[in-house]
Design an enzyme around this catalytic site. Structure first.
Site, short mmCIF file in Angstrom:
data_model
loop_
_atom_site.label_atom_id
_atom_site.label_comp_id
_atom_site.label_asym_id
_atom_site.label_seq_id
_atom_site.Cartn_x
_atom_site.Cartn_y
_atom_site.Cartn_z
N HIS A 7 -76.67 -15.55 34.61
CA HIS A 7 -76.29 -16.85 34.53
C HIS A 7 -77.30 -17.68 34.83
O HIS A 7 -77.89 -17.79 36.50
CB HIS A 7 -76.00 -16.23 36.43
CG HIS A 7 -74.75 -17.54 37.77
ND1 HIS A 7 -73.73 -17.53 37.76
CD2 HIS A 7 -75.65 -18.79 37.44
CE1 HIS A 7 -73.25 -18.31 38.08
NE2 HIS A 7 -74.34 -19.30 37.78
N HIS B 55 -77.88 -22.35 34.62
CA HIS B 55 -77.57 -23.26 34.14
C HIS B 55 -78.65 -23.42 32.96
O HIS B 55 -79.58 -24.25 33.88
CB HIS B 55 -77.99 -24.47 35.08
CG HIS B 55 -76.67 -23.72 36.20
ND1 HIS B 55 -75.23 -24.08 36.26
CD2 HIS B 55 -76.39 -22.76 37.27
CE1 HIS B 55 -74.61 -23.26 36.83
NE2 HIS B 55 -75.22 -22.31 37.48
N LEU B 56 -78.71 -24.05 32.03
CA LEU B 56 -79.77 -24.26 30.87
C LEU B 56 -79.50 -26.98 30.77
O LEU B 56 -80.23 -27.24 30.27
CB LEU B 56 -79.63 -24.20 29.63
CG LEU B 56 -79.81 -22.66 29.17
CD1 LEU B 56 -80.15 -22.28 27.83
CD2 LEU B 56 -81.38 -22.81 29.59
N ARG B 57 -78.28 -27.17 31.33
CA ARG B 57 -77.67 -28.03 30.73
C ARG B 57 -77.83 -29.01 29.88
O ARG B 57 -77.84 -28.03 29.21
CB ARG B 57 -78.87 -28.91 31.77
CG ARG B 57 -79.56 -28.95 33.41
CD ARG B 57 -77.86 -28.71 34.49
NE ARG B 57 -78.41 -28.67 35.75
CZ ARG B 57 -77.79 -28.16 36.74
NH1 ARG B 57 -76.60 -27.47 35.90
NH2 ARG B 57 -78.17 -27.35 37.70
N LYS C 244 -65.61 -18.94 33.14
CA LYS C 244 -66.25 -18.92 34.47
C LYS C 244 -64.90 -19.42 35.56
O LYS C 244 -64.33 -20.71 35.10
CB LYS C 244 -67.47 -19.94 34.62
CG LYS C 244 -68.23 -20.17 35.30
CD LYS C 244 -68.39 -19.12 36.52
CE LYS C 244 -69.01 -19.96 37.86
NZ LYS C 244 -70.33 -19.82 37.71
N HIS D 104 -67.48 -18.28 41.19
CA HIS D 104 -68.28 -18.42 41.54
C HIS D 104 -66.92 -18.30 43.16
O HIS D 104 -66.23 -18.84 42.67
CB HIS D 104 -68.35 -20.47 41.36
CG HIS D 104 -68.59 -21.14 42.73
ND1 HIS D 104 -70.31 -21.38 43.10
CD2 HIS D 104 -68.33 -20.98 44.02
CE1 HIS D 104 -70.49 -21.64 43.60
NE2 HIS D 104 -69.79 -21.79 44.52
N HIS E 237 -73.47 -14.98 41.99
CA HIS E 237 -74.64 -15.04 43.59
C HIS E 237 -73.93 -14.86 44.42
O HIS E 237 -73.74 -15.45 45.03
CB HIS E 237 -75.03 -16.43 43.25
CG HIS E 237 -73.97 -17.72 42.84
ND1 HIS E 237 -72.29 -17.66 43.29
CD2 HIS E 237 -73.74 -18.53 41.75
CE1 HIS E 237 -71.84 -18.28 42.64
NE2 HIS E 237 -72.91 -18.98 41.44
N ASP F 80 -79.27 -18.03 38.54
CA ASP F 80 -78.47 -19.03 38.85
C ASP F 80 -79.66 -20.52 39.55
O ASP F 80 -79.33 -20.99 39.87
CB ASP F 80 -77.99 -19.26 40.13
CG ASP F 80 -76.79 -20.89 40.89
OD1 ASP F 80 -76.36 -20.87 40.26
OD2 ASP F 80 -76.28 -20.25 41.96
N HIS G 232 -82.63 -29.90 38.72
CA HIS G 232 -81.88 -31.76 39.17
C HIS G 232 -82.56 -31.80 39.29
O HIS G 232 -83.91 -31.34 39.49
CB HIS G 232 -80.74 -31.15 40.28
CG HIS G 232 -80.10 -30.73 40.64
ND1 HIS G 232 -78.53 -31.37 39.81
CD2 HIS G 232 -79.40 -29.40 40.74
CE1 HIS G 232 -77.68 -30.61 39.90
NE2 HIS G 232 -77.78 -29.47 40.98
#
Ligand code: NCD
Ligand code: ZN
Length: 345
Positions: A14, A16-18, A100, A137, A175, A248, A252
């Protein structure tokens, strides 16, 4: 006392690479350590169809450091309008590993998510038939439900009924943050698993208010009470097949965290494996780290384990990372002074 630990190369189930500059800045932290990662599709606009996912995968591959052996495993962002045939074709073509489910409004970039499970009935039936995992989620968005209860209520209102209807659907409860989440996964069939983040093993909800507001400790699902953290530690370090590693990691810019209505998400990629190692060490379970990090995930997804190994050594970690991305800064998870493991080059 073990001072060196070598495990099969782990995967992050899990992540987030953006995109763009942020992708290029954060990807090396994961690609240096992990063989594969499940890539979250919550870009703006979301990665909703197979063509979008193929294009995103190409951008990730182009951003990889030279010689990195890393494979992004792509996911589809389910919406009320997801086409089951595009999803199934994308899965058959090897573009989509999983899909997802974001309940609309549950978290960062989830506004296009699913408003009612009834709207994706045909999608879930297709996924069950072709054996494509559904990653959830697991929080209800009903504003009347206390934010600390949203995972527990999701189990009763959404997850249990869905699994009654689609009893063979492969589900990863992403998560998890509660003892109820742990209990649910343990009581479910082998088609249900869960990922656990490093930060939820380390912090409880006090960390959000330690001496003042701590926006860098804010993520969703939000950290819960201490008894839940202890249940998560028990599950992760148990070696049980249903629990595996998913960081996860969710970067940001500092400017988006330290502001009114700041973003949810903790960027933990620079320290994730070391933090997990410390948790397993503290629990006297270093012999279970490989199952959690490197074996249980591939077994659930029906993939082979990675070639190669990673070695951890007892010793001080380097200071936590402050990245510069364009004209923004991105602050990594503050692991405190308690992490006594580092990855050996
Ligand atoms: C994630 C993000 O920033 O994309 N944030 C988070 O707090 N975990 C979204 C998510 O996984 O909920
Ligand atoms: Zn996430």
């Amino acid at each position: 006392m073990t001072d060196t630990l070598t495990i099969r190369r782990p995967d992050d189930w899990h992540l987030h690479l953006r995109d763009g500059d942020m992708l290029r800045a954060v990807l090396p932290f994961t690609a240096d350590v992990f063989g594969r990662a499940i890539i979250m599709p919550n870009l703006t606009p979301p990665v909703a169809c197979a063509a979008d996912a193929a294009a995103y995968r190409n951008r990730i591959m182009a951003a990889l450091p030279p010689r990195a052996a890393f494979e992004p495993l792509m996911t589809a962002y389910l919406t009320d309008g997801t086409d089951p045939d595009d999803l199934a074709q994308g899965h058959a073509d090897g573009i989509f590993t999983a899909a997802k489910l974001y309940p609309a409004g549950a978290t960062t970039n989830s506004d296009n998510g699913v408003t009612d499970l009834a709207n994706i009935h045909a999608v879930l039936a297709t996924m069950e038939r072709i054996g494509m995992p559904l990653l959830v989620h697991g929080e209800v968005t009903d504003p009347a439900v206390d934010i600390f209860d949203r995972e527990k209520v999701f189990i009763d209102r959404v997850l249990k009924p869905a699994l009654e209807e689609f009893s063979a659907l492969k589900v990863v409860f992403e998560h998890i943050t509660t003892a109820e989440g742990v209990d649910f996964v343990r009581s479910a069939g082998a088609n249900v698993a869960a990922t656990i983040t490093p930060h939820h093993l380390v912090i409880n909800r006090n960390a959000l208010f330690a001496g003042g507001m701590r926006p860098h400790m804010f993520c969703l699902p939000v950290a819960k009470r201490e008894r839940h953290r202890l249940a998560l530690r028990d599950a992760a370090t148990s070696g049980e097949a249903a629990f595996f590693l998913g960081t996860d990691s969710a970067p940001h810019p500092v400017s988006a965290k330290e502001t009114d209505c700041g973003c949810a998400g903790i960027f933990n990629a620079p320290s994730a494996l070391e933090v997990y190692a410390q948790v397993f060490d503290d629990e006297g379970a270093l012999d279970k780290l490989e199952a959690f990090a490197s074996l249980n995930g591939p077994a659930f997804y029906g993939l082979t384990v990675n070639e190669g190994t990673v070695t951890l050594k007892r010793g001080e970690r380097a200071a936590d990372t402050l990245l510069t991305v364009g004209d923004e800064e991105v602050l990594a998870f503050d692991t405190g002074s308690a992490v006594g493991w580092r990855i050996s080059a």
